[in-house]
Design an enzyme around this catalytic site. Structure first.
Site, PDB file in Angstrom:
ATOM      1  N   GLN A  31       0.755  -1.229   0.009  1.00  0.00           N
ATOM      2  CA  GLN A  31       0.109  -0.033   0.024  1.00  0.00           C
ATOM      3  C   GLN A  31       0.808   1.084   0.119  1.00  0.00           C
ATOM      4  O   GLN A  31       2.133   1.286   0.247  1.00  0.00           O
ATOM      5  CB  GLN A  31      -0.988  -0.084   1.284  1.00  0.00           C
ATOM      6  CG  GLN A  31      -0.051  -0.059   2.639  1.00  0.00           C
ATOM      7  CD  GLN A  31      -0.965  -0.717   3.686  1.00  0.00           C
ATOM      8  OE1 GLN A  31      -2.173  -0.567   3.679  1.00  0.00           O
ATOM      9  NE2 GLN A  31      -0.144  -1.543   4.588  1.00  0.00           N
ATOM     10  N   HIS A  62      -8.024   3.260  19.894  1.00  0.00           N
ATOM     11  CA  HIS A  62      -6.982   2.018  20.610  1.00  0.00           C
ATOM     12  C   HIS A  62      -7.731   1.556  21.774  1.00  0.00           C
ATOM     13  O   HIS A  62      -7.556   0.359  22.210  1.00  0.00           O
ATOM     14  CB  HIS A  62      -5.732   2.457  20.772  1.00  0.00           C
ATOM     15  CG  HIS A  62      -5.070   2.698  19.244  1.00  0.00           C
ATOM     16  ND1 HIS A  62      -4.385   3.869  18.735  1.00  0.00           N
ATOM     17  CD2 HIS A  62      -4.977   1.924  18.303  1.00  0.00           C
ATOM     18  CE1 HIS A  62      -3.851   3.717  17.741  1.00  0.00           C
ATOM     19  NE2 HIS A  62      -4.276   2.504  17.221  1.00  0.00           N
ATOM     20  N   ASP A 155      -7.858  -5.538  13.828  1.00  0.00           N
ATOM     21  CA  ASP A 155      -7.505  -3.818  13.868  1.00  0.00           C
ATOM     22  C   ASP A 155      -7.272  -3.574  12.537  1.00  0.00           C
ATOM     23  O   ASP A 155      -6.018  -3.344  11.880  1.00  0.00           O
ATOM     24  CB  ASP A 155      -6.468  -3.349  14.953  1.00  0.00           C
ATOM     25  CG  ASP A 155      -5.978  -2.067  14.725  1.00  0.00           C
ATOM     26  OD1 ASP A 155      -6.896  -1.205  14.065  1.00  0.00           O
ATOM     27  OD2 ASP A 155      -5.179  -1.418  15.700  1.00  0.00           O
ATOM     28  N   GLU A 158      -9.835  -0.211   6.035  1.00  0.00           N
ATOM     29  CA  GLU A 158     -10.809  -0.363   5.298  1.00  0.00           C
ATOM     30  C   GLU A 158     -11.011  -1.438   4.440  1.00  0.00           C
ATOM     31  O   GLU A 158      -9.696  -2.151   3.862  1.00  0.00           O
ATOM     32  CB  GLU A 158     -11.215   1.147   4.588  1.00  0.00           C
ATOM     33  CG  GLU A 158     -11.865   2.050   5.609  1.00  0.00           C
ATOM     34  CD  GLU A 158     -10.803   2.855   6.189  1.00  0.00           C
ATOM     35  OE1 GLU A 158     -11.259   4.098   6.874  1.00  0.00           O
ATOM     36  OE2 GLU A 158      -9.677   2.472   6.366  1.00  0.00           O
TER      37      GLU A 158
END
Length: 275
Positions: A31, A62, A155, A158
């Site tokens: 990415q 968090h 966690d 998207e």
């Protein structure tokens, strides 16, 4: 000249913030990774054009992905975080002294390294002796560790690019199998305003696998719409039935024993998504 960063959150809506400089930019194996300095939120981590965390509001996400589950499970000794390469979830997990081992399974090692460098207050606990950092595909890790964990936290970014598989029913079934007999799953599940179909689908999938399924919401200003959801699946322990005496009063800024059950009181339009 003023510099502004804009995240296009939908085809018709974006969030924009004034920046002072770009601190780091690179194309990793998986990415585009950028770290920018903003006037309003301090340093900001951006992956593929999407805000992941900031200096100012990171504690909300968090704390709330971690402490609901860890204050619900009576004895969480071994905890896994899938994704979460910034290290913030790990930092919060380590506030629970009963946790003996916290495993981070992050596919992109560059997120880990740049977070330790540019966000030491978030990623600074990744070198703790209780932490096992693994640069690995979280899906594969799950399938290789049957019956291993007390709590697993997803966690993720998207549901695009390398994170697509982290929102599929087969993945949640894999998590169920990787949990011990009284284990708990918690996953970030996006914005009720912009991702209603995803929330509806993910909640239905988790509810079909786990005996207990709960959705809760929090306020995170730099995430799309500011209203964010998490979905919890549990084999045995219900966060709404936990004894108040079990809720530890931790060193936190958002989470507290008083807020633990209240976040499950949903706005009606969100409640309708999971009926």
């Amino acid at each position: 000249m003023e510099l502004w960063y804009t995240e296009k959150q939908t085809e018709n809506h974006g969030i924009t913030t004034k920046i002072t400089k770009t601190l780091h930019t690179e194309q990793t194996e998986f990415q585009k990774l950028d770290i920018i300095e903003t006037k309003q939120f301090g340093r900001m981590l951006v992956l593929d054009g999407m805000v992941m965390t900031t200096d100012v509001d990171e504690f909300v996400y968090h704390e709330m992905i971690v402490h609901i589950a860890l204050n619900t499970h009576p004895n969480p000794k071994k905890v896994l975080v899938v994704g979460g390469g910034d290290g913030g979830a790990i930092r919060e997990i380590l506030k629970h002294p009963e946790v003996e081992k916290a495993v981070l399974a992050e596919i992109d090692g560059r997120v880990i390294e740049t977070s330790k460098e540019f966000f030491p207050q978030i990623g600074g606990k990744l070198t703790d002796p209780r932490v096992d950092v693994q640069v690995v595909d979280g899906i594969k890790h799950i399938h290789d560790h049957i019956g291993t964990y007390d709590v697993i936290m997803v966690d993720s970014t998207e549901p695009v690019g390398p994170a697509v598989g982290l929102f599929e029913k087969g993945f949640y079934q894999g998590i169920y199998d990787a949990l011990k007999e009284d284990g708990i799953l918690v996953a970030q599940t996006e914005s009720p305003w912009f991702n209603a179909d995803l929330i509806r689908r993910v909640f239905a999938d988790i509810k079909s696998i786990f005996p207990i399924a709960r959705l809760y919401t929090v306020s995170i200003p730099t995430y799309p719409s500011g209203l964010w959801s998490f979905t919890l699946g549990s084999k045995k322990h219900d966060p709404l039935q936990v004894e108040d005496s079990q809720l530890k009063d931790l060193d936190t800024k958002y989470y507290s024993p008083r807020i633990h059950k209240s976040v499950f009181q949903l706005p009606k339009f969100v409640e309708d998504l999971v009926k």
